[in-house]
Design a protein around this motif. Structure first.
Motif, PDB file in Angstrom:
ATOM      1  N   THR A   1     -35.826  44.667 -70.458  1.00 56.56           N
ATOM      2  CA  THR A   1     -34.908  45.497 -69.678  1.00 56.56           C
ATOM      3  C   THR A   1     -35.602  46.776 -69.216  1.00 56.56           C
ATOM      4  OG1 THR A   1     -33.908  46.641 -71.587  1.00 56.56           O
ATOM      5  CG2 THR A   1     -32.862  44.588 -70.854  1.00 56.56           C
TER       6      THR A   1
ATOM      7  N   LEU B   1     -29.294  39.416 -68.197  1.00 57.22           N
ATOM      8  CA  LEU B   1     -27.888  39.727 -68.442  1.00 57.22           C
ATOM      9  C   LEU B   1     -27.732  41.040 -69.217  1.00 57.22           C
ATOM     10  CD1 LEU B   1     -26.466  36.173 -69.237  1.00 57.22           C
ATOM     11  CD2 LEU B   1     -26.000  37.575 -67.205  1.00 57.22           C
ATOM     12  N   ALA B   2     -28.619  41.291 -70.177  1.00 55.83           N
ATOM     13  CA  ALA B   2     -28.583  42.562 -70.917  1.00 55.83           C
ATOM     14  C   ALA B   2     -28.835  43.730 -69.971  1.00 55.83           C
ATOM     15  CB  ALA B   2     -29.611  42.547 -72.047  1.00 55.83           C
ATOM     16  N   TRP B   3     -29.806  43.556 -69.082  1.00 56.05           N
ATOM     17  CA  TRP B   3     -30.123  44.592 -68.093  1.00 56.05           C
ATOM     18  C   TRP B   3     -28.931  44.843 -67.167  1.00 56.05           C
ATOM     19  CZ3 TRP B   3     -32.357  43.223 -62.898  1.00 56.05           C
ATOM     20  CH2 TRP B   3     -32.819  44.338 -62.203  1.00 56.05           C
ATOM     21  N   LEU B   4     -28.285  43.782 -66.718  1.00 50.97           N
ATOM     22  CA  LEU B   4     -27.106  43.947 -65.869  1.00 50.97           C
ATOM     23  C   LEU B   4     -25.949  44.559 -66.657  1.00 50.97           C
ATOM     24  CD1 LEU B   4     -27.242  40.687 -63.719  1.00 50.97           C
ATOM     25  CD2 LEU B   4     -28.006  43.006 -63.128  1.00 50.97           C
ATOM     26  N   GLY B   5     -25.875  44.276 -67.944  1.00 53.74           N
ATOM     27  CA  GLY B   5     -24.879  44.927 -68.798  1.00 53.74           C
ATOM     28  C   GLY B   5     -25.131  46.425 -68.879  1.00 53.74           C
ATOM     29  N   GLU B   6     -26.401  46.798 -68.973  1.00 52.26           N
ATOM     30  CA  GLU B   6     -26.745  48.224 -68.957  1.00 52.26           C
ATOM     31  C   GLU B   6     -26.276  48.856 -67.644  1.00 52.26           C
ATOM     32  OE1 GLU B   6     -30.822  47.741 -71.674  1.00 52.26           O
ATOM     33  OE2 GLU B   6     -30.982  48.156 -69.526  1.00 52.26           O
TER      34      GLU B   6
ATOM     35  N   ALA C   1     -23.836  47.786 -65.734  1.00 53.51           N
ATOM     36  CA  ALA C   1     -22.370  47.783 -65.684  1.00 53.51           C
ATOM     37  C   ALA C   1     -21.757  48.961 -66.434  1.00 53.51           C
ATOM     38  CB  ALA C   1     -21.826  46.466 -66.239  1.00 53.51           C
ATOM     39  N   VAL C   2     -22.403  49.387 -67.519  1.00 55.34           N
ATOM     40  CA  VAL C   2     -21.861  50.521 -68.274  1.00 55.34           C
ATOM     41  C   VAL C   2     -22.309  51.859 -67.701  1.00 55.34           C
ATOM     42  CG1 VAL C   2     -21.554  49.195 -70.405  1.00 55.34           C
ATOM     43  CG2 VAL C   2     -23.660  50.517 -70.051  1.00 55.34           C
TER      44      VAL C   2
ATOM     45  N   LEU D   1     -19.950  50.010 -62.319  1.00 56.20           N
ATOM     46  CA  LEU D   1     -19.272  48.802 -61.830  1.00 56.20           C
ATOM     47  C   LEU D   1     -19.255  48.684 -60.315  1.00 56.20           C
ATOM     48  CD1 LEU D   1     -16.287  48.563 -64.348  1.00 56.20           C
ATOM     49  CD2 LEU D   1     -18.387  47.197 -64.292  1.00 56.20           C
TER      50      LEU D   1
END
Length: 192
Positions: free
Chosen positions: A33, A75-80, A82-83, A95
């Motif tokens: 990430t 997906l973890a990177w995109l989760g970062e 998103a938050v 978002l």
């Protein structure tokens, strides 16, 4: 039975992450990430979609990590993102980026990671650079297709192709070639 299980099992893992401890795999995800974030800051501003090194880094993570761990990393990177962490092009996060004109490209990234990782595990890797390059080109085309389809809702199909696909074809071909060459040298370095 054993032969068929071996036929299904991937034979490629240059970093051998699948056989490492969970701690090493988590560290690889976090390191991935960071690499993806750094690649996001290498940007050539264009409208409506900037040119970045994100896709190069995604292709490398996919090919080096394999489809499972590579996709989990993206997906973890995109989760970062998103938050709200500033991990995407130009320091974007939150978002809103998942609803804006470039969201289709973003949504394609886990798909292209899975595709390149899966192909790499089956021989489309640095041991066969031409196949690696071909697989990465297909993934880049998928990214552009999904991205342009989403972008078309904002600016229309013709403009989406003109602004969201055509200018990126040479760069994506170059990034795919660079990723295939980098992968070939990386595999020689680690002895895979």
């Amino acid at each position: 039975m054993n032969q068929s299980a071996n036929a299904i099992r991937p034979t490629y893992s240059p970093l051998r992450l699948d056989s490492r401890s969970i701690g090493v795999r988590i560290a690889a995800i976090l390191g991935g990430t960071v690499l993806l974030t750094l690649s996001s800051y290498i940007t050539v501003p264009m409208y409506p979609v900037p040119v970045t090194m994100q896709t190069y880094a995604i292709l490398m993570v996919a090919a080096l990590y394999g489809w499972r761990l590579g996709t989990l990393t993206v997906l973890a990177w995109l989760g970062e993102a998103a938050v709200g962490m500033p991990v995407l092009a130009g320091g974007a996060g939150g978002l809103a980026v998942f609803a804006g004109p470039t969201a289709g490209y973003i949504f394609s990234w886990p798909l292209i990671t899975a595709l390149v990782g899966w192909l790499a595990e089956r021989g489309w890797n640095g041991k066969r650079p031409v196949l690696a390059f071909a697989g990465m080109l297909v993934a880049s085309a998928l990214c552009l297709t999904v991205g342009a389809a989403w972008l078309a809702a904002f600016i229309g199909p013709e403009k989406a192709i003109t602004a969201g696909v055509l200018p990126f074809l040479p760069g994506d071909a170059l990034k795919s070639a660079l990723a295939a060459v980098t992968l070939t040298f990386a595999m020689r370095k680690v002895g895979s």
